[in-house]
Design a protein around this motif. Structure first.
Motif, PDB file in Angstrom:
ATOM      1  N   HIS A 115     -11.717 -21.305  16.593  1.00 15.31           N
ATOM      2  CA  HIS A 115     -11.656 -19.689  16.473  1.00 15.31           C
ATOM      3  C   HIS A 115     -11.978 -19.138  14.985  1.00 15.31           C
ATOM      4  CE1 HIS A 115     -12.582 -18.708  20.810  1.00 15.31           C
ATOM      5  NE2 HIS A 115     -11.783 -19.757  20.653  1.00 15.31           N
ATOM      6  N   GLY A 116     -11.358 -19.993  14.020  1.00 14.47           N
ATOM      7  CA  GLY A 116     -11.536 -19.747  12.814  1.00 14.47           C
ATOM      8  C   GLY A 116     -12.639 -20.610  11.452  1.00 14.47           C
ATOM      9  N   ALA A 117     -12.919 -21.009  12.896  1.00 13.91           N
ATOM     10  CA  ALA A 117     -14.572 -21.777  11.994  1.00 13.91           C
ATOM     11  C   ALA A 117     -15.837 -20.714  11.020  1.00 13.91           C
ATOM     12  CB  ALA A 117     -15.541 -22.742  13.348  1.00 13.91           C
ATOM     13  N   ALA A 118     -15.944 -19.875  11.291  1.00 14.41           N
ATOM     14  CA  ALA A 118     -16.655 -19.027  10.767  1.00 14.41           C
ATOM     15  C   ALA A 118     -16.100 -18.620   9.297  1.00 14.41           C
ATOM     16  CB  ALA A 118     -17.154 -17.575  11.818  1.00 14.41           C
ATOM     17  N   SER A 119     -14.529 -17.904   9.683  1.00 13.08           N
ATOM     18  CA  SER A 119     -14.291 -17.915   8.743  1.00 13.08           C
ATOM     19  C   SER A 119     -14.169 -18.851   7.534  1.00 13.08           C
ATOM     20  CB  SER A 119     -12.712 -17.039   9.063  1.00 13.08           C
ATOM     21  OG  SER A 119     -12.248 -16.489   7.567  1.00 13.08           O
ATOM     22  N   PHE A 120     -13.608 -20.319   8.080  1.00  7.56           N
ATOM     23  CA  PHE A 120     -13.993 -20.945   6.992  1.00  7.56           C
ATOM     24  C   PHE A 120     -15.463 -21.300   6.196  1.00  7.56           C
ATOM     25  CE2 PHE A 120     -10.479 -22.814   9.916  1.00  7.56           C
ATOM     26  CZ  PHE A 120      -9.070 -22.356   9.040  1.00  7.56           C
ATOM     27  N   THR A 121     -16.196 -21.490   6.965  1.00 10.01           N
ATOM     28  CA  THR A 121     -16.990 -21.891   6.962  1.00 10.01           C
ATOM     29  C   THR A 121     -17.658 -20.259   6.009  1.00 10.01           C
ATOM     30  OG1 THR A 121     -17.681 -23.215   9.528  1.00 10.01           O
ATOM     31  CG2 THR A 121     -20.132 -22.546   7.537  1.00 10.01           C
ATOM     32  N   THR A 122     -18.099 -19.636   6.266  1.00 13.01           N
ATOM     33  CA  THR A 122     -17.855 -18.258   5.183  1.00 13.01           C
ATOM     34  C   THR A 122     -17.520 -18.787   4.000  1.00 13.01           C
ATOM     35  OG1 THR A 122     -18.245 -17.080   6.876  1.00 13.01           O
ATOM     36  CG2 THR A 122     -18.151 -15.326   5.051  1.00 13.01           C
ATOM     37  N   GLY A 123     -16.570 -18.592   3.439  1.00 15.58           N
ATOM     38  CA  GLY A 123     -15.636 -19.013   2.951  1.00 15.58           C
ATOM     39  C   GLY A 123     -16.325 -19.989   1.888  1.00 15.58           C
ATOM     40  N   TRP A 124     -16.254 -20.806   2.619  1.00 15.53           N
ATOM     41  CA  TRP A 124     -16.830 -22.457   1.720  1.00 15.53           C
ATOM     42  C   TRP A 124     -17.966 -22.333   1.300  1.00 15.53           C
ATOM     43  CZ3 TRP A 124     -13.515 -24.956  -0.352  1.00 15.53           C
ATOM     44  CH2 TRP A 124     -12.142 -25.293   0.430  1.00 15.53           C
ATOM     45  N   HIS A 125     -18.706 -21.160   1.998  1.00 14.33           N
ATOM     46  CA  HIS A 125     -19.940 -21.437   1.129  1.00 14.33           C
ATOM     47  C   HIS A 125     -20.454 -20.415  -0.164  1.00 14.33           C
ATOM     48  CE1 HIS A 125     -24.331 -20.248   1.589  1.00 14.33           C
ATOM     49  NE2 HIS A 125     -24.045 -18.476   0.880  1.00 14.33           N
ATOM     50  N   THR A 126     -19.469 -19.696   0.080  1.00 12.86           N
ATOM     51  CA  THR A 126     -19.333 -18.591  -1.099  1.00 12.86           C
ATOM     52  C   THR A 126     -18.655 -19.517  -2.203  1.00 12.86           C
ATOM     53  OG1 THR A 126     -18.860 -16.989   0.273  1.00 12.86           O
ATOM     54  CG2 THR A 126     -18.044 -16.437  -1.339  1.00 12.86           C
ATOM     55  N   CYS A 127     -17.719 -20.463  -2.083  1.00 14.11           N
ATOM     56  CA  CYS A 127     -17.063 -21.546  -3.029  1.00 14.11           C
ATOM     57  C   CYS A 127     -18.783 -22.313  -3.370  1.00 14.11           C
ATOM     58  CB  CYS A 127     -15.773 -22.091  -2.232  1.00 14.11           C
ATOM     59  SG  CYS A 127     -14.786 -21.038  -1.512  1.00 14.11           S
ATOM     60  N   ILE A 128     -18.836 -22.991  -2.660  1.00 13.75           N
ATOM     61  CA  ILE A 128     -20.014 -23.654  -3.226  1.00 13.75           C
ATOM     62  C   ILE A 128     -21.541 -22.921  -3.922  1.00 13.75           C
ATOM     63  CG2 ILE A 128     -21.881 -24.974  -3.212  1.00 13.75           C
ATOM     64  CD1 ILE A 128     -20.298 -26.286  -0.235  1.00 13.75           C
ATOM     65  N   MET A 129     -21.018 -21.384  -3.459  1.00 11.88           N
ATOM     66  CA  MET A 129     -21.697 -20.665  -4.659  1.00 11.88           C
ATOM     67  C   MET A 129     -21.358 -20.243  -5.828  1.00 11.88           C
ATOM     68  SD  MET A 129     -25.302 -19.863  -2.413  1.00 11.88           S
ATOM     69  CE  MET A 129     -24.718 -22.100  -2.250  1.00 11.88           C
TER      70      MET A 129
END
Length: 264
Positions: A105-119
């Motif tokens: 259930h934390g997948a969306a939070s992780f993915t948002t964080g990594w998307h932001t990090c990669i940007m």
């Protein structure tokens, strides 16, 4: 964007992301492996000593694969991160990143964080500043709930259960729902209810944590716990009538949307 979610038989979850970067693999490799470059975009302070990695917070990790400039993989506590670089045209890189973890259930939070990090990493590679936008991240988080297929609802016999990572802390959610107006023996504040489940009296109210009330067929319990990132985790259970699963699913979507624009 290109993201997929895989659920494993052992209960773990993997998010996979791909991004095309207009920089050669050697340059991207330095950005993902050298602490002086990681400091510009990675979500923790990184120190590398042999195959050991220490972070500014949380447990340490170990390097599990090191194949310059193609694959860099390492653990962070129980999680596993893997970065794969492939040439993409004469000057570009196809970055494939996977994160394996236990908290589905934390997948969306992780993915948002990594998307932001990669940007942020891309901005670093470009030599330009990166501007963090919390409101945009909150909207992206809720988009990822749908992109990754994170349906929060399960039904077991007569019990409907919803679990969803929210983008605001528990105190903000409680205030938005009107929890401070909940009184034992009285009807709960309307934001805690849905039309398909007539609400009875409040049975338990703990500020910022729990609201439970009776219904004609059972009970409804809202629980706010520690979540992934900066938001609370909401766990809602409704007993007695499994046919109301869609009512609660809709209410959860409404609440998530309301929280993206909630101000104190």
């Amino acid at each position: 964007m290109n993201e997929t979610l895989t659920l494993h038989p052992d209960g773990r979850t993997t998010v996979r992301m791909q991004r095309r970067l207009p920089h050669p693999p050697d340059k991207v490799w330095r950005a993902i492996t050298q602490p002086e470059h990681l400091a510009a975009w990675f979500p923790a302070e990184v120190t590398i000593d042999g195959d050991r990695i220490t972070y500014g917070f949380g447990p340490d990790g170990r390097i599990t694969q090191h194949d310059p400039p193609h694959v860099f993989a390492h653990t962070w506590g129980d999680d596993h991160l893997r970065w794969e670089l492939q040439p993409d045209g004469p000057h570009g890189t196809l970055l494939s990143f996977t994160h394996t973890f236990t908290d589905r259930h934390g997948a969306a939070s992780f993915t948002t964080g990594w998307h932001t990090c990669i940007m942020a990493m891309l901005a670093h590679l470009d030599g330009r500043p990166f501007h963090h936008d919390p409101a945009a991240m909150a909207r992206l988080h809720d988009d990822y709930i749908h992109i990754l297929g994170l349906d929060p609802v399960t039904v077991d016999d007569d019990t409907v259960r919803l679990e969803r990572q929210l983008t605001r802390p528990a105190d903000d959610v409680w205030q938005h729902l009107g929890g401070d107006h909940a009184t034992a023996g009285q009807t709960p504040p309307a934001p805690f209810t849905v039309s398909g489940v007539p609400a009875g009296p409040v049975m338990r109210a703990e500020t910022g944590k729990i609201l439970e009330y009776a219904t004609e067929r059972g009970t409804v319990r809202w629980e706010l716990t520690e979540g992934t990132g900066h938001g609370a985790r909401l766990i809602l259970t409704c007993t007695g009538d499994p046919s109301v699963a869609d009512d609660w699913r809709i209410r959860m979507e409404e609440l998530a949307s309301e929280l993206t624009s909630f101000t104190k």
